[in-house]
Design a protein around this motif. Structure first.
Motif, PDB file in Angstrom:
ATOM      1  N   ARG A   1     -29.579 -57.745 -11.482  1.00 56.34           N
ATOM      2  CA  ARG A   1     -30.363 -57.203 -10.632  1.00 56.34           C
ATOM      3  C   ARG A   1     -30.119 -57.461  -8.966  1.00 56.34           C
ATOM      4  NH1 ARG A   1     -36.615 -56.830 -10.326  1.00 56.34           N
ATOM      5  NH2 ARG A   1     -36.494 -55.840 -12.631  1.00 56.34           N
TER       6      ARG A   1
ATOM      7  N   ARG B   1     -28.164 -51.248  -3.493  1.00 54.19           N
ATOM      8  CA  ARG B   1     -28.961 -52.210  -4.512  1.00 54.19           C
ATOM      9  C   ARG B   1     -29.023 -51.373  -5.762  1.00 54.19           C
ATOM     10  NH1 ARG B   1     -33.766 -52.181  -3.664  1.00 54.19           N
ATOM     11  NH2 ARG B   1     -34.159 -54.541  -4.089  1.00 54.19           N
TER      12      ARG B   1
ATOM     13  N   TYR C   1     -36.100 -49.779  -6.336  1.00 58.63           N
ATOM     14  CA  TYR C   1     -34.711 -49.555  -6.322  1.00 58.63           C
ATOM     15  C   TYR C   1     -34.532 -48.195  -6.366  1.00 58.63           C
ATOM     16  CZ  TYR C   1     -34.766 -54.516  -7.598  1.00 58.63           C
ATOM     17  OH  TYR C   1     -34.916 -55.881  -7.735  1.00 58.63           O
TER      18      TYR C   1
END
Length: 555
Positions: A321, A341, A393
């Motif tokens: 991540r 991201r 996210y």
């Protein structure tokens, strides 16, 4: 796609490392290889039974599964080696078609190497699809308990049902693992563990204490895993069915992200710590050789098919991540929606999207760790959400959701752990303009096994955030797990709860039941049970504080 170190790991690890792995040397797999026909090893056999950590199976396939055990005479030994001599032992194993082992269909022997903490991983093959088997191990005169495992139905077949349970967040000092015992009594076909199998911190809880300080070394992580495996309720849950395991953060360090520690002071040496944690995780879980760690990398995300009934996409949302935006915690953060991201990492995202496009299954189920749906804790126009979950996210979540829509996935269902409470949530594509009549999927969230200690409940099953988060359909802070039955026409989810974990004797009950109908996105509640009389309640402010504390501080 550019070849990365992790791409190469996925492609080449199995072929290059088999000789290094416990369980890689199978001396015999003939059905006639009985347990008493082969000497265990040249090493001196211990006088006491070394099978103190139980047995487990995992990663089932149509022709077999992994079976696991680990030898330990003194599970809490500070060096993490379980009090075992520094000898390599040969452990015999059997797989039978009956619980009494009258019909042994596969048998053999494999090495338990001190370099791998005397763990044993055997990848059993050549079995029939879609049926039960039993397995056990022997070292000298010492016999392990037996375990039950199942092979998956044949590829392309149409099984009538799958009984699957999923769980998360078992903190040893926080309470008794009663929920694991209750889960085992259901005898499911499959168990998914969605992370926080163990906790890294030190400390004492309700009379159970973590052995050793906070885990930062290989010895510490090995000792911690062994301590958890000594719990008899956990042993029962492992022995009753094959497990599919994925980790979250506490298997390493609270709220870490890829190679970034949760606290800057712990950044020096963090990859070494992660390598130790990953190695111990492999040693103590029923994983295939494809998951043998290479330093700080371990290949964990994978896909298991249950015939054409269900695809189980098991995700790793920690190792790859992007760092949490704007720090950690609940915040309003425009950077959280940066399309560069990703929560699972771009490579894993693509793997999942490819799986959606190729799926022929009736149900596509994501086994993953952190809350997928929107949970805004601010009723005003300002959105305040968790930076550690999918809310932090946003672009990554939209790519995944749009991906299953574009692929025509028939029934997408997200399974989640981490948050120490049962939640049921509808899933939407546009979280800023929710149309409650148009969900595109469903999310089922399991509470913790013990994390958070004794829970509490409200009669209406509503968290105060539900007043301005229409996706949030149900909530309870009781401990427990989720039991599901999946058929071609519907998926039924029963939110199983135990009223307390700090004393023995709790019995599980179903707090609420939801159904997802084939081809009808979203949840339908079919039963809501009253809370137990002995359960206390909380004010809205306390509920919110408990929710934020559980995720931010990793209770």
């Amino acid at each position: 796609m550019q070849t990365t170190r992790r791409t190469a790991l996925r492609a080449g690890l199995v072929a290059g490392s088999a000789a290094l792995v416990p369980g890689a040397v199978l001396l015999d797999q003939r059905p006639s290889a009985a347990l008493d026909q082969r000497p265990s090893a040249a090493a001196v056999i211990p006088a006491s039974n070394p099978f103190t950590l139980g047995v487990a199976s995992g990663d089932p396939a149509p022709d077999g599964f992994v079976i696991w055990t680990r030898l330990a005479l003194e599970p809490l030994a500070a060096d993490g080696l379980g009090g075992m001599p520094s000898s390599t032992y040969v452990v015999n194993w059997q797989v039978a078609s009956d619980e009494g082992f009258a019909d042994v269909v596969r048998a053999g022997a494999t090495k338990a190497d001190p370099a791998w903490a005397h763990s044993v991983h055997v990848e059993v093959a050549g079995l029939e699809p879609g049926r039960e088997y039993w397995y056990r191990f022997r070292l000298g005169r010492h016999l392990s308990r037996s375990g039950r495992a199942l092979t998956t139905p044949a590829l392309g077949s149409s099984p009538s049902s799958l009984h699957m349970a999923f769980a998360s967040c078992s903190n040893y000092p926080a309470g008794l693992f009663t929920a694991y015992k209750e889960l085992a009594e259901e005898r499911p076909d499959l168990v998914l563990h969605l992370g926080d199998y163990q906790y890294e911190g030190g400390g004492t809880g309700i009379g159970r204490t973590h052995a050793g300080p906070e885990t930062k070394t290989l010895a510490g992580y090995r000792q911690r895993h062994a301590q958890y495996k000594t719990d008899l309720d956990l042993q029962e849950a492992h022995a009753v069915a094959p497990w599919l395991v994925v980790w979250d953060d506490h298997e390493v360090d609270n709220n870490y992200a890829d190679d970034i520690a949760s606290r800057p002071v712990e950044q020096p040496g963090f990859l070494e710590r992660r390598a130790a944690a990953y190695r111990a995780y492999y040693e103590n879980m029923p994983l295939r050789r494809r998951s043998v760690p290479a330093g700080p990398d371990l290949d964990l995300y994978r896909r298991v098919a249950w015939g054409n009934l269900a695809n189980l996409h098991m995700l790793d949302t920690r190792q790859y991540r992007s760092d949490q935006a704007c720090g950690d915690g609940y915040k309003s953060c425009p950077a959280a929606d940066d399309p560069a991201r990703s929560l699972p990492g771009m490579e894993q995202e693509q793997w999942l999207l490819d799986g959606f496009r190729s799926s022929q299954a009736r149900w596509d189920i994501l086994g993953q760790q952190v809350f997928f749906g929107r949970r805004d804790n601010d009723p005003t126009a300002k959105t305040t959400v968790s930076m550690d979950a999918w809310d932090g996210y946003g672009a990554s979540r939209r790519r995944i959701t749009q991906g299953w829509i574009d692929a025509g996935v028939r029934n997408p269902v997200v399974l989640t752990g981490d948050v120490h409470a049962h939640w049921a949530s509808d899933v939407y594509l546009d979280w800023d303009a929710i149309d409650p009549s148009r969900p595109v999927g469903a999310e089922l969230v399991t509470s913790s096994i013990t994390s958070g200690g004794n829970g509490y409940d409200e009669a209406d099953g509503r968290h105060p955030w539900a007043d301005w988060n229409p996706n949030l359909r149900f909530w309870t802070n009781l401990r427990g797990y989720v039991s599901t039955t999946i058929t071609p026409t519907e998926m039924t989810a029963r939110f199983r709860c135990v009223p307390f974990v700090t004393t023995p004797g709790a019995e599980a009950f179903t707090r609420a039941t939801f159904v997802i109908e084939d081809g009808v996105p979203g949840l339908q509640e079919v039963q809501a049970a009253p809370r137990p009389e002995r359960m206390s309640s909380r004010t809205d402010a306390q509920k919110i504080a408990d929710t934020i504390r559980a995720e931010t501080h990793g209770d």
